[in-house]
Write an enzyme that holds these catalytic residues in place. Structure first.
Site, PDB file in Angstrom:
ATOM      1  N   GLU A  19     -10.548  11.155 -51.219  1.00  0.00           N
ATOM      2  CA  GLU A  19      -9.447  10.284 -51.621  1.00  0.00           C
ATOM      3  C   GLU A  19      -8.649   9.953 -50.363  1.00  0.00           C
ATOM      4  O   GLU A  19      -7.762  10.696 -49.957  1.00  0.00           O
ATOM      5  CB  GLU A  19      -8.550  11.001 -52.652  1.00  0.00           C
ATOM      6  CG  GLU A  19      -7.503  10.066 -53.241  1.00  0.00           C
ATOM      7  CD  GLU A  19      -6.148  10.704 -53.475  1.00  0.00           C
ATOM      8  OE1 GLU A  19      -5.369  10.120 -54.236  1.00  0.00           O
ATOM      9  OE2 GLU A  19      -5.849  11.761 -52.895  1.00  0.00           O
ATOM     10  N   ASP A  43      -8.832  15.904 -52.838  1.00  0.00           N
ATOM     11  CA  ASP A  43      -7.551  15.228 -53.032  1.00  0.00           C
ATOM     12  C   ASP A  43      -6.760  15.173 -51.724  1.00  0.00           C
ATOM     13  O   ASP A  43      -6.846  16.074 -50.890  1.00  0.00           O
ATOM     14  CB  ASP A  43      -6.731  15.997 -54.083  1.00  0.00           C
ATOM     15  CG  ASP A  43      -5.349  15.404 -54.238  1.00  0.00           C
ATOM     16  OD1 ASP A  43      -5.262  14.267 -54.718  1.00  0.00           O
ATOM     17  OD2 ASP A  43      -4.371  16.058 -53.845  1.00  0.00           O
TER      18      ASP A  43
END
Length: 659
Positions: free
Chosen positions: A366, A311
């Protein structure tokens, strides 16, 4: 260069720690460890502390009876001998705390950063460190499945995975959701919000305990069972890992663990993320590398995850964290002083170590910036990820549905967005993920059909124009994204069947309501509603990909993108995809160029009645190629003439071994 710095770090690990294998298993020496004689060994890193003590249920919460001994490099150790009956001094499922005395004379109560289990009593706000050492730990039954060549990801959140207005459990997911995922043809699950986070509404992105699986869904053993059962179904499981930042919580988080403003983090202002109100790791610190790299290893070894979705990679890559920065694709945006080399080296180390120890490990980044070489091997000077998320694609679909009438869709722009990626760097395409469903936005189905979904989703009544167009576009958007957009595909839990509304977790602003923090699988189970038709299309789309393998094939060749007709045609993996996005025009005898001559048949048709379509095409028809002039008399190509309704079609050249 980052590559040279990465090699230097690996050499230093070899010299000082006996190599990365040993170094990344530090979860076996830090925190609390039961020794063969049942004595307990405690170890922490608290460089700014004056003294450390252990307290808990085991000693009646005496704050001074069990001091740690100070060691080199800010380490502290304590050994608790076993009880008279030779059992460990701290019982399973009893509470502990580290008492930190600071140089300023403060006394702080802390949870070990290496705590393997924390939970919260009903009336309490703060999480407690609970000693986890079950007498009968879970025994794994099934081996890990092989790494899929075509990655079809089901992004899921355990807590929202039931229609009931409450936090759902690991066991509910194992029993009720895994069979659905298997039936739908997904071969990978991306689990969100597993690392412990004190604030449920943070969606799992404000981590407080990095080594603890969230206790709000159940026990560590129940998560192990979930992953084991997924493996038995041939499904790999990725953890949504948050190493980009950490919660600011002090009493049950990492912040101010040793009383200082740094420890695991940079000192402010560098150590604070202004937008996320969280702390930022110091990736140049030896002990921070130990903590984070061991954390990855822990999830792979203890829980047997098969890889990670990292993330917030954009925030890690740049000193500006992507705040107020647009990315045009100019190389000066990616190579310069704004790039955080420490973070780059950490990500290279993480990917190198994971792929060396676990050759089938899958890592996904990401990153919204489009950093070049993000998905090239570390030995080439890349960052070593297997895939990046194609984040421009969902943004494009939302923008189109928000801003444009059907007849104003720009076919060339859609095609460009779906194909605009670096060759040799694999992308995961998706029409929508959790980001698009969050409060303030809404699911694609709800953008398409809005309040009509409350009253007109019954298949017992004729479709009105909004429902009709919405259902057809929902399928077509997914199929073209699946076929053209990347080398992997992702769907967020519930969106495969057109989940209405949006996501909103219980919080003060909504009176702690769970109404929007659930997935209404009951809608699919009602045969008279059209949700099961969207579900059936998603299932058959995945199963068709499994047969032909277009995600693992080279990028598609787009042979037509016609603005006036709103038609897109492309070839990929011996399959011809044809889309007619025109809101009210169908075509007879539409000429489509194909790569290989022969006989073609329809293999997937979004207009079929079982998918909520109108069944206007005859699937028994065989389409034979003709050599015809194309774009001028001198060029001859093979064409088939097809009937085009408003739908997405998938044709296959008819050879027994292919079709």
């Amino acid at each position: 260069s980052p590559f040279a710095a990465c090699k230097k770090r690996l050499f230093e690990l070899e010299e000082a720690e006996g190599g990365f294998d040993q170094f990344t298993r530090s979860y076996k020496t830090f925190g609390v460890q039961r020794q063969p004689d049942n004595s307990l060994f405690f170890k922490e890193w608290a460089p700014a502390a004056e003294a450390l003590f252990l307290t808990g249920d085991f000693n009646g919460w005496d704050k001074f009876s069990h001091p740690y001994t100070k060691k080199d490099f800010g380490k502290w150790e304590l050994i608790l001998p076993p009880k008279h009956d030779k059992s460990p001094a701290v019982d399973h499922h009893t509470k502990l705390k580290v008492v930190v005395h600071t140089k300023e004379g403060e006394r702080l109560y802390r949870i070990s950063p290496w705590a393997k289990y924390v939970n919260r009593e009903e009336k309490s706000v703060i999480y407690d460190w609970v000693h986890w050492d079950p007498p009968q730990p879970y025994n794994v039954i099934h081996p890990r499945p092989a790494k899929p060549t075509s990655l079809r990801i089901y992004e899921a959140h355990v807590g929202i995975a039931s229609p009931e207005g409450k936090i759902a459990s690991y066991t509910n997911f194992t029993n009720n959701v895994l069979p659905r995922i298997k039936d739908l043809g997904y071969n990978c699950i991306q689990l969100m919000a597993v690392m412990e986070h004190a604030y449920y509404a943070s969606f799992g992105y404000q981590i407080t305990s990095f080594f603890a699986a969230s206790s709000r869904y159940g026990t560590p053993d129940e998560l192990k069972e979930l992953i084991d059962v997924a493996h038995s179904m041939g499904i790999v499981v990725l953890l949504d890992v948050v190493h980009s930042h950490a919660s600011k919580n002090t009493e049950d988080g990492l912040n101010h663990f040793d009383g200082s403003n740094s420890c695991y983090f940079h000192s402010p202002p560098r150590g604070e993320h202004k937008l996320w109100d969280s702390r930022l790791f110091n990736y140049s610190s030896w002990e921070v590398l130990r903590f984070l790299l061991s954390n990855l290893r822990w999830w792979m070894e203890e829980y047997r995850f098969d890889g990670f979705r990292f993330d917030g990679v954009t925030s890690m890559l740049y000193h500006h964290h992507g705040i107020g920065s647009g990315f045009s694709g100019d190389y000066s945006e990616y190579f310069g002083l704004q790039v955080d080399e420490d973070s780059l080296v950490y990500l290279m180390l993480a990917n190198h170590i994971l792929h060396t120890l676990y050759p089938d490990c899958i890592t996904v980044a990401e990153d919204v910036s489009g950093m070049p070489a993000l998905c090239r091997p570390v030995e080439e000077g890349g960052l070593g990820f297997d895939y990046r998320l194609a984040m421009a694609i969902p943004d494009k679909w939302i923008q189109i549905l928000k801003e444009l009438k059907d007849e104003d869709w720009n076919i060339g722009n859609i095609t460009h967005t779906l194909t605009n990626r670096r060759y040799g760097e694999k992308c995961i395409a998706y029409a929508e993920s959790h980001d698009q469903a969050l409060v303030g936005d809404k699911t694609l189905a709800f953008w398409l059909m809005d309040k009509e979904m409350y009253t007109n989703m019954s298949s017992l009544i004729p479709m009105n124009p909004i429902i009709n167009r919405g259902i057809q576009l929902h399928k077509m958007i997914r199929l073209i994204t699946h076929g053209l957009g990347g080398e992997g595909y992702l769907n967020f839990i519930g969106n495969e069947f057109g989940h209405p509304e949006w996501l909103d977790f219980p919080r003060e602003g909504n009176n702690q309501s769970y109404h929007y923090a659930r997935r209404q699988f009951n809608l699919v189970d009602m045969d008279h509603l059209r949700y099961c038709q969207l579900y059936a299309f998603d299932r058959d789309m995945n199963r068709t990909e499994d047969k032909y393998g277009w995600l693992a094939a080279p990028p598609a060749y787009v042979s037509a993108k016609h603005e006036e007709d709103k038609v897109i045609v492309f070839d990929r993996a011996n399959v011809v995809f044809i889309f007619n996005f025109h809101p009210n025009k169908s075509f007879q005898g539409y000429r489509v160029g194909v790569e290989v001559p022969g006989k073609y048949k329809i293999k997937l048709d979004s207009d079929m009645v079982q998918y909520g379509g109108h069944g206007r095409l005859d699937h028994g028809t065989e389409f034979f190629t003709e050599a015809q002039p194309f774009n001028g008399p001198s060029t001859k190509v093979f064409c088939i003439n097809v009937e085009l309704q408003s739908c997405g079609l998938l044709f296959c050249r008819f050879r027994e071994q292919i079709c």
